[in-house]
Scaffold this motif. Structure first.
Motif, PDB file in Angstrom:
ATOM      1  N   SER A   1      -5.009   9.384  -6.000  1.00  0.00           N
ATOM      2  CA  SER A   1      -6.135   8.443  -6.048  1.00  0.00           C
ATOM      3  C   SER A   1      -5.919   7.251  -5.113  1.00  0.00           C
ATOM      4  N   PHE A   2      -5.018   7.420  -4.143  1.00  0.00           N
ATOM      5  CA  PHE A   2      -4.708   6.297  -3.249  1.00  0.00           C
ATOM      6  C   PHE A   2      -5.850   6.001  -2.289  1.00  0.00           C
ATOM      7  N   HIS A   3      -6.078   4.714  -2.073  1.00  0.00           N
ATOM      8  CA  HIS A   3      -6.900   4.203  -0.984  1.00  0.00           C
ATOM      9  C   HIS A   3      -6.363   2.817  -0.632  1.00  0.00           C
ATOM     10  N   PHE A   4      -6.486   2.458   0.642  1.00  0.00           N
ATOM     11  CA  PHE A   4      -5.984   1.148   1.059  1.00  0.00           C
ATOM     12  C   PHE A   4      -6.730   0.052   0.317  1.00  0.00           C
ATOM     13  N   ARG A   5      -5.989  -0.884  -0.205  1.00  0.00           N
ATOM     14  CA  ARG A   5      -6.581  -2.009  -0.920  1.00  0.00           C
ATOM     15  C   ARG A   5      -7.139  -3.014   0.086  1.00  0.00           C
TER      16      ARG A   5
ATOM     17  N   ASN B   1       0.821  -1.211   0.000  1.00  0.00           N
ATOM     18  CA  ASN B   1       0.000   0.000   0.000  1.00  0.00           C
ATOM     19  C   ASN B   1       0.858   1.265   0.000  1.00  0.00           C
ATOM     20  N   GLY B   2       2.004   1.227   0.681  1.00  0.00           N
ATOM     21  CA  GLY B   2       2.922   2.362   0.645  1.00  0.00           C
ATOM     22  C   GLY B   2       3.464   2.599  -0.751  1.00  0.00           C
ATOM     23  N   LEU B   3       3.774   1.531  -1.457  1.00  0.00           N
ATOM     24  CA  LEU B   3       4.245   1.653  -2.840  1.00  0.00           C
ATOM     25  C   LEU B   3       3.153   2.218  -3.740  1.00  0.00           C
TER      26      LEU B   3
END
Length: 167
Positions: free
Chosen positions: A59-63, A49-51
């Motif tokens: 557009s990041f959100h935890f998978r 998730n950091g990568l």
């Protein structure tokens, strides 16, 4: 003055050196090892998730973890962790904490193939550990099939050929 007089091991425990480990010691070691594997999996999840955040922060959100992938990863990580640890130093971190060592037939460190086979066997059939409760030599199903043993060993050196595993 001998080395035993300066030992950090209590006199009462020295008599158990090289003897088969019981269920309680092995369960505690396995619990510590499960925590290590859980930590590796958590670090991997956070690393991925950091990568992803680094690559596209807007557009990041935890998978969401995928259950089948997570379970497969847990089996693979546990198998590699156990197998590599037993092959290289004859103990995992849990074994180190509890003063245990996994040895082969003649008390020597396991060969890589045997260590990996034992790791797979332990991951796929963990209930086999409980056979050591009724076995007179405190051997699990994995130990019996692969001719291995888990012994008390607090010394920093590998177990000497004195502790043999009988069939």
């Amino acid at each position: 003055m001998t080395d035993h007089d300066l030992s950090h091991i209590p006199r009462e425990a020295r008599a158990f050196q090289g003897r088969p480990a019981g269920i309680v010691s092995r369960l505690i070691a396995n619990t510590v090892d499960a925590a290590v594997v859980g930590g590796i999996l958590l670090a991997s999840y956070l690393g991925v998730n950091g990568l992803l955040f680094f690559l596209d922060p807007r557009s990041f959100h935890f998978r969401e973890p995928i259950p089948l992938l997570t379970l497969t990863s847990a089996f693979v990580v546990a198998g590699l962790y156990l197998g590599i640890s037993w092959a290289l130093v004859a103990r995992t971190y849990g074994c180190h904490v509890m003063g245990l060592r996994v040895v082969g037939r003649r008390g020597h460190r396991l060969r890589v193939v045997v260590a990996l086979a034992r790791a797979v066997f332990c991951v796929v059939f963990p209930i086999g550990l409980f056979w050591c409760v009724i076995n007179p030599r405190s051997r699990s199903v994995q130990d019996i099939v692969l001719r291995t043993a888990v012994v008390y060993d607090w010394m920093p050196h590998p177990t000497q050929p004195g502790a043999t595993v009988s069939d």
